[in-house]
Design a protein around this motif. Structure first.
Motif, PDB file in Angstrom:
ATOM      1  N   LEU A 159     -21.732   9.960 -44.905  1.00 23.44           N
ATOM      2  CA  LEU A 159     -20.909  10.383 -43.541  1.00 23.44           C
ATOM      3  C   LEU A 159     -19.515   9.651 -43.724  1.00 23.44           C
ATOM      4  CD1 LEU A 159     -23.993   9.408 -41.273  1.00 23.44           C
ATOM      5  CD2 LEU A 159     -23.680  11.533 -42.479  1.00 23.44           C
ATOM      6  N   LYS A 160     -18.758  10.779 -43.286  1.00 28.99           N
ATOM      7  CA  LYS A 160     -17.320  10.184 -43.048  1.00 28.99           C
ATOM      8  C   LYS A 160     -16.957  10.087 -41.738  1.00 28.99           C
ATOM      9  CE  LYS A 160     -12.685  11.700 -44.173  1.00 28.99           C
ATOM     10  NZ  LYS A 160     -11.662  11.856 -45.089  1.00 28.99           N
ATOM     11  N   VAL A 161     -17.164   8.934 -41.131  1.00 33.78           N
ATOM     12  CA  VAL A 161     -17.040   8.576 -39.543  1.00 33.78           C
ATOM     13  C   VAL A 161     -15.352   8.615 -39.312  1.00 33.78           C
ATOM     14  CG1 VAL A 161     -18.066   7.320 -37.809  1.00 33.78           C
ATOM     15  CG2 VAL A 161     -19.099   7.704 -39.639  1.00 33.78           C
ATOM     16  N   LYS A 162     -15.151   9.378 -38.453  1.00 27.79           N
ATOM     17  CA  LYS A 162     -14.001   9.211 -37.781  1.00 27.79           C
ATOM     18  C   LYS A 162     -13.747   8.125 -36.722  1.00 27.79           C
ATOM     19  CE  LYS A 162     -11.843  12.696 -40.004  1.00 27.79           C
ATOM     20  NZ  LYS A 162     -10.710  12.344 -40.978  1.00 27.79           N
ATOM     21  N   VAL A 163     -12.918   7.087 -37.076  1.00 22.17           N
ATOM     22  CA  VAL A 163     -12.358   6.074 -35.912  1.00 22.17           C
ATOM     23  C   VAL A 163     -11.016   6.149 -35.964  1.00 22.17           C
ATOM     24  CG1 VAL A 163     -14.655   4.697 -36.371  1.00 22.17           C
ATOM     25  CG2 VAL A 163     -12.609   4.532 -38.018  1.00 22.17           C
ATOM     26  N   LEU A 189     -15.511   5.102 -43.450  1.00 23.53           N
ATOM     27  CA  LEU A 189     -14.794   5.315 -42.373  1.00 23.53           C
ATOM     28  C   LEU A 189     -13.294   5.881 -42.689  1.00 23.53           C
ATOM     29  CD1 LEU A 189     -14.947   1.922 -40.357  1.00 23.53           C
ATOM     30  CD2 LEU A 189     -16.625   3.778 -40.449  1.00 23.53           C
ATOM     31  N   ASP A 190     -12.928   6.728 -41.408  1.00 23.13           N
ATOM     32  CA  ASP A 190     -11.580   7.214 -41.582  1.00 23.13           C
ATOM     33  C   ASP A 190     -10.641   6.908 -40.435  1.00 23.13           C
ATOM     34  OD1 ASP A 190      -9.021   8.701 -42.308  1.00 23.13           O
ATOM     35  OD2 ASP A 190      -9.971  10.267 -42.719  1.00 23.13           O
ATOM     36  N   ALA A 191      -9.711   5.943 -40.368  1.00 24.39           N
ATOM     37  CA  ALA A 191      -9.288   5.579 -39.187  1.00 24.39           C
ATOM     38  C   ALA A 191      -7.943   6.553 -38.768  1.00 24.39           C
ATOM     39  CB  ALA A 191      -8.869   4.167 -38.984  1.00 24.39           C
ATOM     40  N   ASN A 192      -7.682   7.533 -39.740  1.00 25.25           N
ATOM     41  CA  ASN A 192      -6.330   8.422 -39.606  1.00 25.25           C
ATOM     42  C   ASN A 192      -5.210   7.554 -39.065  1.00 25.25           C
ATOM     43  OD1 ASN A 192      -8.764  11.081 -39.724  1.00 25.25           O
ATOM     44  ND2 ASN A 192      -6.880  11.344 -40.618  1.00 25.25           N
ATOM     45  N   GLN A 193      -4.725   6.599 -39.592  1.00 22.30           N
ATOM     46  CA  GLN A 193      -3.874   5.724 -39.138  1.00 22.30           C
ATOM     47  C   GLN A 193      -3.700   5.321 -37.697  1.00 22.30           C
ATOM     48  OE1 GLN A 193       0.093   7.961 -40.455  1.00 22.30           O
ATOM     49  NE2 GLN A 193      -1.329   9.831 -40.371  1.00 22.30           N
ATOM     50  N   VAL A 217     -12.918   2.197 -46.459  1.00 26.18           N
ATOM     51  CA  VAL A 217     -12.074   2.673 -44.937  1.00 26.18           C
ATOM     52  C   VAL A 217     -11.020   3.522 -45.506  1.00 26.18           C
ATOM     53  CG1 VAL A 217     -10.944   0.443 -44.881  1.00 26.18           C
ATOM     54  CG2 VAL A 217     -11.253   1.854 -42.837  1.00 26.18           C
ATOM     55  N   GLU A 218     -10.654   4.418 -44.916  1.00 27.59           N
ATOM     56  CA  GLU A 218      -9.705   5.531 -45.307  1.00 27.59           C
ATOM     57  C   GLU A 218      -8.469   5.241 -44.213  1.00 27.59           C
ATOM     58  OE1 GLU A 218     -11.028   9.190 -46.106  1.00 27.59           O
ATOM     59  OE2 GLU A 218      -9.245  10.066 -45.995  1.00 27.59           O
ATOM     60  N   GLN A 219      -7.098   5.094 -44.712  1.00 32.21           N
ATOM     61  CA  GLN A 219      -6.168   5.099 -44.021  1.00 32.21           C
ATOM     62  C   GLN A 219      -6.165   4.348 -42.615  1.00 32.21           C
ATOM     63  OE1 GLN A 219      -3.459   6.528 -45.871  1.00 32.21           O
ATOM     64  NE2 GLN A 219      -2.258   5.146 -44.432  1.00 32.21           N
ATOM     65  N   ALA A 242      -6.176   5.196 -49.625  1.00 33.49           N
ATOM     66  CA  ALA A 242      -5.137   5.764 -48.951  1.00 33.49           C
ATOM     67  C   ALA A 242      -5.122   7.069 -48.975  1.00 33.49           C
ATOM     68  CB  ALA A 242      -3.895   5.396 -49.931  1.00 33.49           C
ATOM     69  N   ASP A 243      -4.866   7.753 -47.637  1.00 33.67           N
ATOM     70  CA  ASP A 243      -4.885   9.126 -47.304  1.00 33.67           C
ATOM     71  C   ASP A 243      -3.319   9.588 -47.154  1.00 33.67           C
ATOM     72  OD1 ASP A 243      -5.371  11.838 -47.154  1.00 33.67           O
ATOM     73  OD2 ASP A 243      -6.493  11.552 -45.314  1.00 33.67           O
ATOM     74  N   GLU A 244      -3.206   9.485 -45.896  1.00 35.34           N
ATOM     75  CA  GLU A 244      -1.591   9.767 -45.455  1.00 35.34           C
ATOM     76  C   GLU A 244      -0.642   9.015 -46.112  1.00 35.34           C
ATOM     77  OE1 GLU A 244      -4.378   9.297 -43.383  1.00 35.34           O
ATOM     78  OE2 GLU A 244      -4.226  10.861 -41.753  1.00 35.34           O
ATOM     79  N   SER A 245      -0.759   7.679 -46.618  1.00 39.01           N
ATOM     80  CA  SER A 245      -0.004   7.065 -47.556  1.00 39.01           C
ATOM     81  C   SER A 245       0.324   7.585 -49.015  1.00 39.01           C
ATOM     82  CB  SER A 245      -0.274   5.480 -47.794  1.00 39.01           C
ATOM     83  OG  SER A 245      -0.462   4.770 -46.425  1.00 39.01           O
ATOM     84  N   ILE A 264      -7.568   6.099 -53.716  1.00 45.74           N
ATOM     85  CA  ILE A 264      -6.488   7.016 -53.606  1.00 45.74           C
ATOM     86  C   ILE A 264      -7.281   8.401 -53.151  1.00 45.74           C
ATOM     87  CG2 ILE A 264      -4.612   8.524 -54.110  1.00 45.74           C
ATOM     88  CD1 ILE A 264      -3.680   6.183 -55.834  1.00 45.74           C
ATOM     89  N   ASN A 265      -6.956   8.925 -52.026  1.00 45.43           N
ATOM     90  CA  ASN A 265      -7.393  10.427 -51.649  1.00 45.43           C
ATOM     91  C   ASN A 265      -6.509  11.260 -52.043  1.00 45.43           C
ATOM     92  OD1 ASN A 265      -8.434  12.376 -50.252  1.00 45.43           O
ATOM     93  ND2 ASN A 265      -8.971  11.598 -48.497  1.00 45.43           N
ATOM     94  N   ILE A 266      -6.893  12.282 -52.994  1.00 42.52           N
ATOM     95  CA  ILE A 266      -6.029  13.413 -53.447  1.00 42.52           C
ATOM     96  C   ILE A 266      -6.446  14.492 -52.556  1.00 42.52           C
ATOM     97  CG2 ILE A 266      -5.561  14.880 -55.372  1.00 42.52           C
ATOM     98  CD1 ILE A 266      -6.635  12.656 -57.263  1.00 42.52           C
ATOM     99  N   LYS A 267      -5.458  15.318 -52.148  1.00 47.33           N
ATOM    100  CA  LYS A 267      -5.471  16.541 -51.367  1.00 47.33           C
ATOM    101  C   LYS A 267      -4.609  17.508 -52.007  1.00 47.33           C
ATOM    102  CE  LYS A 267      -7.303  14.762 -47.044  1.00 47.33           C
ATOM    103  NZ  LYS A 267      -6.803  14.369 -45.753  1.00 47.33           N
ATOM    104  N   LEU A 268      -4.886  18.576 -52.021  1.00 46.06           N
ATOM    105  CA  LEU A 268      -4.031  19.579 -52.646  1.00 46.06           C
ATOM    106  C   LEU A 268      -2.925  19.908 -51.583  1.00 46.06           C
ATOM    107  CD1 LEU A 268      -6.425  22.537 -54.333  1.00 46.06           C
ATOM    108  CD2 LEU A 268      -5.516  20.046 -55.273  1.00 46.06           C
TER     109      LEU A 268
HETATM  110 MG   LIG Z   1      -8.176  10.820 -44.314  1.00 49.80          MG
END
Ligand SMILES: [Mg+2]
Ligand SMILES: C[C@H](N)C(=O)N[C@H](CCC(=O)O)C(=O)O
Length: 373
Positions: A159-163, A189-193, A217-219, A242-245, A264-268
């Motif tokens: 589960l990728k839980v948004k926080v 977890l993904d805190a999205n900054q 924990v993501e970003q 790191a996502d948005e970084s 590192i989170n790679i997104k196209l």
């Molecule tokens: Mg993210």
């Protein structure tokens, strides 16, 4: 096989439940679809969502960048000269990563059709079935617990839980989900900054001390705050991603050099397509750093392309977050990569294997359609 023209469409898919992060709330997938036609009657498909809060791209900017700048630079080129085409796509305009990604995806689709092979095989081959997590949107605690339990019942094991909304509440959210899903799911977890560096350390230490085991924990902090990422990475046991970084290879190198993230989170849509995604995976591999492949809230066209990259680079891309096709009420693409709950199955159809896109609304861009949205 030569590139003859580029057409556009708009694809909208309602979500089963609103998608909520610390940055935004969305209730539909809305992608610009590009169709790259060749002189021998083939079409390559690509797509891009407007994720203005992350990439700065809107539907209008994606269409304008492709129509005015990128497409004129590659029309007439031979599909077999893939490296030259992707070079033109990347160098024709700075930034505009979502537009570049949509065009690269379509061109890779054509390249696969030219050689009669799926993209992942042209990237070196790999296992054709991969397994994704699913996102639990940030919400009231009870709703998040219900969503997490339902996701486990549907077979998702991660589960990728948004926080990132409120540090104290976030601790309670995660403790409640952890208790309700005990032993059934891995939690990332993904805190999205959404946190400051000090808040991030305090939330993560509180969770660690209370016995909650997190995969990562993501970003946790602002994307541009590389010092802040390093501050958190050095002070918690939980691996920091790191996502948005991290957009392209340059940011990945900077993060790795500074030891500012563990993963590192790679997104196209951040890399500008497949070529840079593969480069980041290779750079990370050289440094012994693992990667996730992720997606924006976007259609299964772009997510399918990401799945091909994940399959081919599985020695480095060990974590998969390609869940948006599972979040939509239906999948408008009924051929090529199949999204079946947590399982993503890549077929051996050439390129992306897309035959039809249900509900695709054509856009007459030459006459001004879509360029102001
Ligand atoms: Mg993210
Ligand atoms: C959809 C995916 N699971 C996800 O969470 N992606 C987000 C960004 C999505 C968006 O806002 O469109 C992420 O990893 O930050």
């Amino acid at each position: 096989m030569k590139i003859e023209r580029v057409r556009f469409g708009m694809l909208r898919v309602p979500l089963a439940t609103p998608f909520k992060t610390s940055l935004r709330t969305v209730d539909e997938i809305a992608d610009v679809v590009v169709m790259v036609d060749t002189d021998d009657g083939r079409t390559g498909y690509g797509s891009a969502p407007a994720t203005a809060v992350i990439t700065g791209d809107t539907h209008g900017s994606i269409i304008e960048a492709i129509h005015k700048v990128i497409a004129p630079n590659i029309i007439g080129m031979e599909v077999g000269n893939l490296n030259a085409i992707t070079d033109h796509i990347q160098k024709s305009i700075i930034k505009n990563y979502s537009a570049k990604a949509a065009m690269e995806i379509a061109v890779y689709d054509l390249f696969g059709q030219l050689y009669g092979a799926p993209i992942y095989k042209l990237l070196g081959g790999g296992e054709s079935v991969i397994v994704t997590d699913i996102t639990i949107s940030v919400d009231y605690i009870d709703k998040m617990v219900d969503d997490a339990v339902a996701a486990c019942d549907a077979g998702f094991e991660t589960l990728k839980v948004k926080v990132g909304k409120d540090p104290e509440m976030d601790i309670e959210r995660i403790k409640a989900i952890y208790t309700a899903t005990a032993d059934k799911a891995l939690i990332r977890l993904d805190a999205n900054q959404g946190w400051s560096p000090k808040q991030a350390v305090s939330v993560l230490r509180a969770l660690e001390e209370s016995g909650v085991q997190l995969e990562l924990v993501e970003q946790p902090v602002l994307g541009e705050d590389i010092e802040g990422m390093k501050y958190v990475t050095e002070r918690v046991h939980t691996p920091v991603m790191a996502d948005e970084s991290s957009f392209g290879p340059r940011e990945a190198i900077e993060l790795i050099r500074n030891r500012a993230a563990d993963i590192i989170n790679i997104k196209l849509m951040k890399t500008g397509g497949i070529t840079n995604a593969v480069k980041i995976a290779d750079i990370a591999g050289i440094h012994g750093i693992e990667c996730m492949i992720g997606c924006m809230l976007e259609s299964s066209i772009g997510v399918a392309a990401a799945a091909h990259v994940a399959a081919a680079k599985s020695s480095v891309i060990t974590k998969i977050d390609l869940d948006t096709p599972s979040l939509g009420k239906y999948d408008p693409v009924t051929s090529g990569v199949r999204f079946e709950g947590p399982e993503i199955r890549i077929t051996d159809a050439p390129g992306l294997g897309i035959e039809n896109i249900d509900g695709l609304e054509p856009l007459d861009v030459a006459n001004g359609a879509g360029r102001h949205c």
